[in-house]
Motif scaffolding. Structure first.
Motif, mmCIF file in Angstrom:
data_model
loop_
_atom_site.group_PDB
_atom_site.id
_atom_site.type_symbol
_atom_site.label_atom_id
_atom_site.label_comp_id
_atom_site.label_asym_id
_atom_site.label_seq_id
_atom_site.Cartn_x
_atom_site.Cartn_y
_atom_site.Cartn_z
ATOM 1 N N UNK A 7 0.864 -1.189 0.116
ATOM 2 C CA UNK A 7 -0.036 -0.001 0.053
ATOM 3 C C UNK A 7 0.954 1.290 -0.039
ATOM 4 N N UNK A 8 0.381 2.282 -0.148
ATOM 5 C CA UNK A 8 0.944 3.570 -0.449
ATOM 6 C C UNK A 8 1.538 3.873 1.161
ATOM 7 N N UNK A 9 2.768 4.948 0.895
ATOM 8 C CA UNK A 9 2.966 5.319 2.376
ATOM 9 C C UNK A 9 1.839 6.143 2.961
ATOM 10 N N UNK A 10 1.757 5.498 4.399
ATOM 11 C CA UNK A 10 0.829 6.360 5.255
ATOM 12 C C UNK A 10 -0.605 5.432 5.099
ATOM 13 N N UNK A 11 -0.580 4.308 4.352
ATOM 14 C CA UNK A 11 -1.831 3.573 4.279
ATOM 15 C C UNK A 11 -2.139 2.822 5.625
ATOM 16 N N UNK A 12 -1.065 2.604 6.498
ATOM 17 C CA UNK A 12 -1.274 1.882 7.614
ATOM 18 C C UNK A 12 -0.451 0.481 7.580
ATOM 19 N N UNK A 13 0.353 0.150 6.825
ATOM 20 C CA UNK A 13 1.024 -0.975 6.937
ATOM 21 C C UNK A 13 1.673 -1.287 8.389
ATOM 22 N N UNK A 14 2.442 -0.284 8.868
ATOM 23 C CA UNK A 14 3.057 -0.307 9.908
ATOM 24 C C UNK A 14 1.993 -0.625 11.268
ATOM 25 N N UNK A 15 1.167 0.017 11.084
ATOM 26 C CA UNK A 15 0.067 0.000 12.365
ATOM 27 C C UNK A 15 -0.461 -1.144 12.209
ATOM 28 N N UNK A 16 -0.800 -1.589 11.166
ATOM 29 C CA UNK A 16 -1.589 -3.049 10.912
ATOM 30 C C UNK A 16 -0.360 -4.260 11.288
ATOM 31 N N UNK A 17 0.660 -4.031 10.985
ATOM 32 C CA UNK A 17 1.786 -5.095 11.068
ATOM 33 C C UNK A 17 1.965 -5.450 12.717
ATOM 34 N N UNK A 18 1.856 -4.217 13.480
ATOM 35 C CA UNK A 18 2.290 -4.249 14.696
ATOM 36 C C UNK A 18 1.038 -4.998 15.562
ATOM 37 N N UNK A 19 -0.246 -4.884 14.959
ATOM 38 C CA UNK A 19 -1.309 -5.547 15.517
ATOM 39 C C UNK A 19 -1.271 -7.149 15.275
ATOM 40 N N UNK A 20 -1.082 -7.396 13.994
ATOM 41 C CA UNK A 20 -1.227 -8.713 13.346
ATOM 42 C C UNK A 20 -0.200 -9.639 13.689
ATOM 43 N N UNK A 21 0.979 -9.018 14.027
ATOM 44 C CA UNK A 21 2.291 -10.188 14.136
ATOM 45 C C UNK A 21 2.147 -10.992 15.257
ATOM 46 N N UNK A 22 1.479 -10.622 16.408
ATOM 47 C CA UNK A 22 1.407 -11.656 17.436
ATOM 48 C C UNK A 22 0.351 -12.781 17.237
ATOM 49 N N UNK A 23 -0.911 -12.058 16.819
ATOM 50 C CA UNK A 23 -1.934 -12.898 16.527
ATOM 51 C C UNK A 23 -1.486 -13.970 15.534
ATOM 52 N N UNK A 24 -0.722 -13.915 14.557
ATOM 53 C CA UNK A 24 -0.718 -14.742 13.625
ATOM 54 C C UNK A 24 0.932 -15.388 13.925
ATOM 55 N N UNK A 25 1.512 -14.836 14.834
ATOM 56 C CA UNK A 25 2.988 -15.515 15.224
ATOM 57 C C UNK A 25 3.775 -15.128 13.984
ATOM 58 N N UNK A 26 3.879 -13.751 13.285
ATOM 59 C CA UNK A 26 4.738 -13.772 12.118
ATOM 60 C C UNK A 26 5.860 -12.716 12.526
ATOM 61 N N UNK A 27 6.801 -12.829 11.879
ATOM 62 C CA UNK A 27 7.919 -11.571 11.900
ATOM 63 C C UNK A 27 7.400 -10.681 11.346
ATOM 64 N N UNK A 28 7.739 -9.264 11.819
ATOM 65 C CA UNK A 28 7.314 -8.161 11.027
ATOM 66 C C UNK A 28 8.491 -7.577 10.332
ATOM 67 N N UNK A 29 8.581 -7.657 9.215
ATOM 68 C CA UNK A 29 10.134 -7.198 8.677
ATOM 69 C C UNK A 29 9.626 -5.873 7.899
#
Ligand code: AP5
Length: 217
Positions: A7-29
């Motif tokens: 998604x474009x800059x500012x679309x919320x990728x970082x915000x969503x990754x921080x929420x999803x990484x623990x729920x799905x046990x994924x590394x946020x890279x």
């Protein structure tokens, strides 16, 4: 499960990754976080890329491929993780092909591309008001989600600052770079039959998270 958050800059990728990484046990890279960490640490890589980040242009494909290679290898070696979530990579056709080459070597694949769709005006408004913790990388927004105490992170007490590339002229350039070099990658994934989930990223944060969770399930 291996996911590309797109998604474009500012679309919320970082915000969503921080929420999803623990729920799905994924590394946020996040290649952006890795590059900013190198700048903050004053490494040779950091000195090389500092000006590029501040201008909103892209760092060379070779540099970011090395960062991704290290992150993917680390993730594979960590039994507590079920995969990775790439945030800000790939960003060029060359990076998409390099990632495919790396996955062939490692024996993995991309299970889904999640595209956060947000219009240009909304993104400019969000990025102008974004603030980030220098320590734990928590993301705030002065309009919708400010830190409780000005300039201080709610989570770790670190210093909360405005990113050097969140100035109006640089935001505009980053969006142009996205349209010219990054958005076309989606056609590459469509042609390669990678599942693509388009999510309306203009909705409130919780709703966007739920929509992504539904798509991934
Ligand atoms: P990078 O750090 O990847 O930046 P970006 O892709 O431009 O994305 P952002 O971090 O700006 O936004 P985001 O989508 O994560 O949004 P966020 O969650 O923060 O890259 C920076 C630079 O590094 C590049 O310009 C380039 O120079 C270099 N680089 C990085 N990767 C590279 C690569 N692969 N190749 C070459 N160069 C590379 O949210 C934004 C704001 O909105 C926040 O304030 C947040 O609180 C708010 N917000 C989020 N969601 C919502 C919502 N649903 N509603 C309201 N507000 C919201």
């Amino acid at each position: 499960m291996n996911i590309v958050l797109f998604g474009p800059p500012g679309s919320g990728k970082g915000t969503q990754a921080a929420r999803l990484k623990d729920r799905f046990a994924l590394a946020h890279v996040s290649t952006g976080d890795l590059l900013r960490a190198a700048v903050a640490a004053g490494t040779e890589l950091g000195r090389k890329v500092q000006g590029i980040l501040a201008s909103g242009e892209l760092v060379s494909d070779d540099i970011v491929l090395e960062l991704i290679r290290e992150a993917v290898v680390e993730t594979e070696a960590d039994p507590s993780l079920h995969g990775w979530m790439l945030d800000g990579y790939p960003r060029t056709m060359g990076q998409s092909r390099a990632l495919d080459g790396l996955l062939r070597e490692q024996g993995g694949c991309i299970d889904a591309v999640v595209v956060l769709e947000v219009d240009r005006e909304a993104v400019i408004e969000r990025l102008s008001a974004r603030r980030t913790c220098t320590e734990c990388k928590a993301v705030y927004n002065l309009k919708g989600n400010p830190p409780r105490q000005e300039g201080k992170c709610d989570h770790c007490g670190g210093k909360v600052i405005q990113r050097s590339d969140d100035e109006p002229a640089t935001i505009s350039n980053r969006l142009d770079v996205y349209e010219a070099q990054t958005r076309p990658i989606l056609e590459y994934y469509e042609a390669g039959k990678v599942p693509i989930h388009r999510v309306d990223g203009g909705r409130p944060v919780d709703e966007v998270t739920s929509a992504i969770e539904d798509a991934l399930r």
